[in-house]
Design a protein around this motif. Structure first.
Motif: not given
Length: 692
Positions: A343-350
């Motif tokens: 899920r870490v990579d999704q943090l780029k969109s938060v």
């Protein structure tokens, strides 16, 4: 309050529970201030509240204002009379406005010149005439988060509509009206069990009449009854109440007639993490959970109902919580389809902040801070890898369904998912603990990995907030930066971590816009919190000043030093020694003020008196030991050593004139004093410690 002779009850429709405590404080304050300001004597003010009423009772309320003679200030003498000596318009207006004759005025000198004054007797009005004014102020003055209007006249704005006013004073109704709602001697019973208006003859019977009609009006009695009922119900269910003071306060203002209903849900839901079940119960339904003898959550839960238990009440609550748990189970199952690391990579969109980038950007900055922290504290490679992993994962749970539903579980559910994913236990702990302290009463983390991640988070928050102008002002601190700065110092002290905080700030400042210019501001901000921690440890202000006024930025070492000064100060010789060090400091400081760059030269051959040789020899011979004791934090031993030199210091000032007219002799003696002080210049400032 048996002796109360005044009662005002504001009847309402159901008020949000969170609005009530603030209103209670405001009502008491307004009544107190207005009665005092109106010169009306009274005994005690008590404010009670339920979701549907606010009641204020006053004991010993006097029937009339006190008469009083006051001096009233008029215009200045210069403007009070015209060139012909007759009263000017200013004086005429003063006389007419206060109903005063010209013969009654007198002149009085003030800091701003001479003014006209007069003595005026204030009229004593009946209390019954003033009470309506106070009640109007109460209705308009309670600082509710939101107000509403509900009538065509729009005279009243309140949290919810007001259907009635009950106002009694010495057994009689005080006439009052707002927005067509008139006062009376009637209150309302419980809105379901006893939904009718009930007459109150005397203030003394108010509580008992309401009690007979399903209303426990005193919030403290209600809270106590609820707590006792919850504990008894939990024990009867074979477990123990999961204490929750915040929830207890909330439900106290949700009910007028509390009843504890014991319910149970299907055991199958216990497969869901306990914190999720508890969050569902407390945050959505205001239910209390029950733990068993093994400390684990049971399938029993307690409901604080506003009506007696019935099969329908019980079944309704079970049905509602089951639906909630079904949703929670679905969210949990969906979350577990994906590992935390994925899920870490999704943090780029938060988005974290429009000027600071995404949550992923924050993780990268935190990693850089942690690397400098590890370097300054000498952490080994294995620990560094755990810190790096913990920071990578610490925000990943922000993309989970559970945290989306329950933001309060961020970090906590991340820990559970990390353990389930097989992550190292210290890494998992850090995911949860790096948020601590979450509240004022919470404790900071203790594990080394958790501390490192928490320090990195808080340093990034401070630099990030300061760099975009979000700096606390006055009492406003929306991002809890003071609490985070406090936690930084507290963590280092509690966990025995020596680290130069200023060096850490310097090293990471390049990661932030204008960071280099923020280092000193942030350091001062953190130091201010350190002062609070030191004071809470029992250290006096002068002891704290003596330690924190140096250039040192290792707060653990500064705390140890302040503690040693505080303890050793009980030695009477220490106070005497301070005088000698202060005298040295004053002489050297006075010289350096006029000669900041002057190079003092020292020649042992120029020492003329045995007293100066003795002083120099003592501190010169002990310089190595002094440095060793300082480096080993043996401050008590250091002070004991310095005291041995007290006699030499005293003899020096008794026998030697420092500021000798001969330049070379003066320089020699100043050099000795400056040399001694330099041994302690980076340690503490003795001159800050007050004489006792």
């Amino acid at each position: 309050m048996k002796e109360a002779n005044f009662l005002c009850e504001i009847g309402t429709e159901e008020i949000p529970a969170g609005y009530v405590p603030v209103a209670i404080d405001a009502i008491g304050r307004i009544f107190n201030d207005r009665l005092n300001g109106s010169r009306i004597g009274f005994g005690k003010i008590e404010v009670c509240a339920t979701p549907r009423r606010f009641a204020v009772m006053v004991s010993g309320l006097e029937e009339r204002q006190k008469e009083e003679e006051v001096e009233v200030k008029g215009p200045s003498v210069a403007s009070a009379y015209g060139s012909d000596g007759k009263p000017s318009r200013a004086l005429q207006g003063f006389l007419a406005g206060n109903n005063i004759r010209q013969d009654d005025v007198f002149r009085k000198k003030t800091d701003k010149g001479e003014y006209i004054y007069a003595r005026k007797r204030l009229e004593a009005r009946n209390t019954a005439e003033i009470i309506p004014e106070i009640i109007r102020d109460v209705v308009n003055g309670i600082p509710f988060p939101k107000r509403m209007r509900w009538s065509a006249k729009n005279e009243i704005t309140f949290a919810r509509p007001i259907p009635y006013f009950l106002i009694l004073f010495n057994g009689s109704v005080i006439p009052f009206e707002m927005d067509g709602v008139k006062s009376s001697d009637k209150t309302r019973g419980h809105f379901i069990q006893h939904d009718r208006m009930i007459g109150i003859k005397n203030v003394s019977e108010y509580r008992s009449v309401l009690a007979k009609n399903g209303v426990m009006v005193d919030q403290n009695e209600r809270k106590s009854l609820i707590m006792k009922g919850l504990e008894e119900a939990a024990a009867k269910a074979g477990g123990r109440l999961n204490d929750d003071e915040e929830l207890l306060d909330l439900v106290t203002y949700l009910v007028e007639d509390p009843h504890i209903v014991t319910c149970e849900f299907d055991r199958g839901y216990l497969r869901i993490p306990e914190i999720v079940l508890i969050a569902e119960m407390r945050e959505h339904q205001k239910y209390f959970s029950v733990t068993g003898g093994d400390g684990r959550l049971t399938n029993k839960f307690l409901v604080v109902s506003n009506n007696p238990e019935t099969p329908f009440v019980k079944a309704g609550n079970v049905r509602v919580i089951s639906a909630r748990f079904n949703d929670a189970g679905f969210f949990y199952d969906e979350d577990r389809k994906k590992k935390l690391a994925d899920r870490v990579d999704q943090l780029k969109s938060v988005l974290f902040h429009k000027e600071l980038g995404s949550i992923y950007d924050k993780v990268i900055r935190m990693t850089k801070v942690s690397e400098e922290f590890a370097s300054l504290t000498g952490l080994d490679e294995a620990v560094r890898e755990k810190i790096k992993r913990a920071i990578l994962l610490c925000k990943a749970d922000l993309n989970t369904a559970i945290v989306f539903e329950f933001p309060s579980l961020q970090g906590k559910i991340g820990k559970i998912y990390a353990v389930s994913d097989g992550e190292d236990s210290e890494v998992a702990d850090a995911i949860d603990e790096h948020y601590r302290p979450r509240s004022q009463n919470d404790t900071p983390p203790s594990g080394l990995v958790s501390v490192a991640v928490s320090v990195s988070e808080k340093i990034d928050n401070l630099f990030g907030s300061f760099s975009v102008g979000n700096i606390p002002k006055g009492s406003a601190d929306p991002y809890a930066l003071r609490r985070q700065a406090n936690a930084l110092v507290d963590m280092l002290i509690r966990n025995g971590i020596n680290m130069d905080l200023r060096a850490l700030l310097d090293r990471v400042s390049g990661n932030y816009r204008g960071g280099a210019g923020l280092v000193e501001k942030i350091h001062e901000f953190i130091s201010a919190r350190a002062r609070t921690i030191f004071a809470d440890s029992g250290f006096s202000h002068d002891e704290i000043d003596a330690c924190l006024s140096t250039e040192r930025s290792d707060f653990l070492e500064l705390w140890r030093l302040a503690k040693s000064v505080n303890e050793f100060r009980k030695n009477e010789k220490f106070t005497e020694l301070l005088l000698g060090f202060k005298r040295m400091k004053n002489i050297v400081a006075s010289f350096r003020k006029d000669n900041p760059d002057y190079a003092l030269r020292f020649d042992p051959a120029r020492m003329e008196d045995d007293a100066e040789r003795e002083l120099y020899d003592f501190f010169n011979s002990k310089s190595g030991l002094i440095g060793s004791l300082i480096s080993e934090s043996k401050y008590i031993e250091l002070f004991e050593l310095i005291i041995q030199g007290k006699a030499a210091i005293d003899r020096f000032f008794d026998k030697v004139l420092v500021m000798d007219k001969r330049t070379e002799v003066r320089d020699n003696r100043l050099f000795i004093l400056e040399y001694i002080l330099k041994n302690f210049s980076g340690l503490l400032d003795f001159s800050k410690i007050a004489d006792r």
